[in-house]
Design an enzyme around this catalytic site. Structure first.
Site, PDB file in Angstrom:
ATOM      1  N   ASP A  46       0.809  -1.194  -0.070  1.00  0.00           N
ATOM      2  CA  ASP A  46       0.074  -0.120   0.284  1.00  0.00           C
ATOM      3  C   ASP A  46       0.799   1.141   0.034  1.00  0.00           C
ATOM      4  OD1 ASP A  46      -3.065  -0.583   0.773  1.00  0.00           O
ATOM      5  OD2 ASP A  46      -1.717  -2.207   1.540  1.00  0.00           O
ATOM      6  N   GLU A  69      -5.563   7.269  -0.103  1.00  0.00           N
ATOM      7  CA  GLU A  69      -6.142   6.648   1.252  1.00  0.00           C
ATOM      8  C   GLU A  69      -5.033   6.606   2.145  1.00  0.00           C
ATOM      9  OE1 GLU A  69      -8.271   2.397   2.565  1.00  0.00           O
ATOM     10  OE2 GLU A  69      -7.445   2.344   0.701  1.00  0.00           O
ATOM     11  N   ASP A 123      -6.242   4.964  -4.990  1.00  0.00           N
ATOM     12  CA  ASP A 123      -6.391   4.100  -3.861  1.00  0.00           C
ATOM     13  C   ASP A 123      -5.059   2.983  -4.295  1.00  0.00           C
ATOM     14  OD1 ASP A 123      -6.891   1.920  -2.144  1.00  0.00           O
ATOM     15  OD2 ASP A 123      -8.803   1.710  -2.495  1.00  0.00           O
ATOM     16  N   ILE A 125      -3.854   0.428  -3.018  1.00  0.00           N
ATOM     17  CA  ILE A 125      -4.305  -1.194  -3.197  1.00  0.00           C
ATOM     18  C   ILE A 125      -5.793  -1.218  -2.616  1.00  0.00           C
ATOM     19  CG2 ILE A 125      -4.065  -3.240  -2.227  1.00  0.00           C
ATOM     20  CD1 ILE A 125      -1.380  -3.226  -2.172  1.00  0.00           C
ATOM     21  N   ASP A 126      -6.717  -1.344  -3.544  1.00  0.00           N
ATOM     22  CA  ASP A 126      -7.963  -1.436  -3.181  1.00  0.00           C
ATOM     23  C   ASP A 126      -8.322  -3.090  -3.100  1.00  0.00           C
ATOM     24  OD1 ASP A 126     -10.798  -0.542  -2.947  1.00  0.00           O
ATOM     25  OD2 ASP A 126     -11.113  -1.384  -4.975  1.00  0.00           O
ATOM     26  N   THR A 128      -7.238  -4.588   0.072  1.00  0.00           N
ATOM     27  CA  THR A 128      -5.853  -5.253   0.595  1.00  0.00           C
ATOM     28  C   THR A 128      -6.152  -6.443   1.387  1.00  0.00           C
ATOM     29  OG1 THR A 128      -5.222  -2.855   1.332  1.00  0.00           O
ATOM     30  CG2 THR A 128      -4.351  -4.588   2.481  1.00  0.00           C
ATOM     31  N   HIS A 218     -18.986  -5.574   3.274  1.00  0.00           N
ATOM     32  CA  HIS A 218     -18.917  -4.521   2.389  1.00  0.00           C
ATOM     33  C   HIS A 218     -20.169  -4.092   1.715  1.00  0.00           C
ATOM     34  CE1 HIS A 218     -14.306  -5.306   2.161  1.00  0.00           C
ATOM     35  NE2 HIS A 218     -14.761  -4.917   3.148  1.00  0.00           N
ATOM     36  N   SER A 242     -12.346  -5.774  -4.529  1.00  0.00           N
ATOM     37  CA  SER A 242     -11.673  -4.689  -4.999  1.00  0.00           C
ATOM     38  C   SER A 242     -12.365  -4.098  -6.335  1.00  0.00           C
ATOM     39  CB  SER A 242     -10.036  -4.845  -5.568  1.00  0.00           C
ATOM     40  OG  SER A 242     -10.055  -5.404  -6.639  1.00  0.00           O
ATOM     41  N   LYS A 245     -14.186  -5.792  -9.710  1.00  0.00           N
ATOM     42  CA  LYS A 245     -15.471  -6.060 -10.304  1.00  0.00           C
ATOM     43  C   LYS A 245     -15.844  -4.833 -11.346  1.00  0.00           C
ATOM     44  CE  LYS A 245     -16.813  -5.519  -5.515  1.00  0.00           C
ATOM     45  NZ  LYS A 245     -15.451  -5.690  -5.092  1.00  0.00           N
ATOM     46  N   ARG A 259     -23.172  -2.187  -4.807  1.00  0.00           N
ATOM     47  CA  ARG A 259     -22.610  -1.924  -3.410  1.00  0.00           C
ATOM     48  C   ARG A 259     -23.781  -1.395  -2.666  1.00  0.00           C
ATOM     49  NH1 ARG A 259     -17.171  -2.314  -1.133  1.00  0.00           N
ATOM     50  NH2 ARG A 259     -16.990  -0.506   0.346  1.00  0.00           N
ATOM     51  N   ASP A 273     -12.484   4.493  -3.888  1.00  0.00           N
ATOM     52  CA  ASP A 273     -13.174   3.039  -3.868  1.00  0.00           C
ATOM     53  C   ASP A 273     -13.854   3.013  -5.355  1.00  0.00           C
ATOM     54  OD1 ASP A 273     -11.807   1.926  -1.554  1.00  0.00           O
ATOM     55  OD2 ASP A 273     -13.515   2.703  -0.337  1.00  0.00           O
TER      56      ASP A 273
END
Length: 330
Positions: A46, A69, A123, A125-126, A128, A218, A242, A245, A259, A273
Site C-alpha cells: 500500500d 487513502e 487507492d 491497493i483497493d 488489501t 462491504h 476490489s 468488479k 454496492r 473506492d
C-alpha cells in the site's frame, strides 16, 4: 483513443503498472501487514504503491492535489522501522536514490482532503484483504475535473484475461479509460497494444450476472440476492475483492455490480473506492449511479456524501436493476 488528456493518461497508465510490479514483488516476499486505527490492514505494498504513483503525479503535474487513502504516519513511528525499510527498499527498485524522507514526502503528497476543480484520487491497493489472501486486488487512479472523473487507470494484477481465463499466465490486466473516448485493456505481462473493450449488450435481465464483494460486510448480499430473484437471474454471483468488479463489468464478464448499504449502517463511500472503476465502466458503455439513480458526485473531498451505495451495470439493464432494487427495498 484521441489525444485529449494525452499526458495525463500516459502518466497514469505507466504509474499504475509500475505500482503493480512493486505490489507483486511485495506479495512474493510476503511483506509485513500493519493494522490501521479502523482495524483495516495496510501493507508494505500500500505504502510503496502510493509513493510511486504520487511521485509520478508530483513530477508531471505538481499543482494537482491528490486525495489518496494512505499517509506516512505509521512509517514514521519508530516501532515500524522494519516496515519503513521494506517500503524504501521496494521503492528504490524503481528509483535508486529513494530514501525514507523522500518516500514519506511522496506518500504524503496524497493527503489532500479538500475538493478542487481538478485533482487526482488514488487507492494504492483497493482490496488489501484480497491482496493479503493472494486473491484479487486493484490499483485505482482517477483524474477528477469539475466533480467528474475524466481519466482512469485501473490495474488488476491478479485478474485473468477473460478470453483465456483458465490460463494462470494470463493473470494481470491494466485498464485505461477516458470519458467519451472508451476503455482499453492491456495485459501486464506482454507488449501487446491496448485493445478496446465494451460492456455486454445483454438486454434480458434473467441472462445477466452479478459481481459483488467477496466480504459480505462491504455490501448487503441478502438484498442483492432479492434483486436477482426479481430479475430472474439464476447464475451464481462472481464474488471478488476490489474494483476488479468494475473491470469485469466493463469487459462484459458480468452485467451488474451492486454496492448496497447494509441495514443499520450509515457508511459513506470513499471516492478512491469508486472513481476509477466507475469511469472504466462508463467509458466502456455502461452506466453507474447510486441506488436512487443519481450520478456519483465527486465534489465533497474524500467522501461520496451526495450518494447512497453504487449500482454499476452494462447500460441496457440499468433501469430494470434500479426498479428491482426499489421494489426489494420497499
Amino acid at each position: 483513443m484521441s489525444t485529449s488528456y494525452e499526458r495525463e493518461r500516459t502518466v497514469a497508465f505507466e504509474a499504475v503498472q509500475a505500482a503493480a510490479e512493486l505490489c507483486e514483488s511485495v506479495r512474493d516476499e510476503k511483506g509485513e501487514v500493519l493494522q490501521k486505527d479502523d482495524r483495516t490492514p495496510v501493507t508494505v505494498a500500500d505504502f510503496g504503491s502510493q509513493a510511486l504513483i504520487c511521485r509520478a503525479l508530483l513530477a508531471a503535474f505538481p499543482d494537482d492535489p491528490v486525495i489518496a487513502e494512505e499517509d506516512s504516519s505509521a512509517l514514521r513511528n519508530p516501532d515500524n522501522t522494519a516496515v519503513r525499510d521494506q517500503v524504501v527498499e521496494h521503492v528504490r527498485a524503481h528509483h535508486e536514490n529513494a530514501g525514507p524522507e523522500g518516500v514519506h514526502t511522496w506518500i504524503d503528497h496524497g493527503t489532500a482532503r479538500r475538493y478542487s476543480d481538478r485533482f487526482w484520487t488514488l487507492d494504492p491497493i483497493d482490496g488489501t484483504k484480497g491482496f493479503v489472501r493472494g486473491d484479487q486486488y486493484a490499483i485505482a487512479l482517477a483524474l477528477i475535473e469539475e466533480g467528474t472523473p475524466q481519466v482512469a487507470a485501473l490495474c488488476c494484477p491478479h485478474l485473468p484475461n477473460p478470453l483465456d481465463a483458465d490460463d494462470p499466465d494470463s493473470r494481470g490486466q491494466a485498464f485505461l479509460a477516458v470519458r467519451g473516448e472508451g476503455t482499453v485493456r492491456r495485459p501486464l505481462h506482454d507488449e501487446a497494444e491496448p485493445a478496446p473493450i465494451d460492456t455486454s449488450d445483454t438486454t434480458d435481465p434473467s441472462a445477466g450476472r452479478f459481481t459483488e464483494s467477496f466480504v459480505s460486510s462491504h455490501s448487503s448480499h441478502d438484498l442483492a440476492a432479492e434483486v436477482g430473484d426479481r430479475l430472474g437471474i439464476t447464475a451464481d454471483p462472481i464474488r471478488i475483492d476490489s474494483q476488479a468488479k468494475y473491470a469485469i463489468v466493463a469487459g462484459g464478464t458480468a452485467e451488474i455490480y451492486l454496492r448496497l448499504p447494509r441495514p443499520g449502517t450509515d457508511y459513506t463511500e470513499r471516492i478512491w473506492d469508486h472513481a476509477a472503476g466507475a469511469l472504466t465502466v462508463e467509458a466502456a458503455g455502461g452506466t453507474v449511479t447510486d441506488i436512487h439513480g443519481t450520478p456519483l458526485t465527486f465534489t465533497h473531498g474524500p467522501l461520496l456524501k451526495s450518494n447512497t451505495g453504487v449500482v454499476a451495470t452494462n447500460g441496457p439493464l440499468h433501469d430494470r436493476v434500479l426498479e428491482a432494487l426499489e421494489a426489494a427495498s420497499a
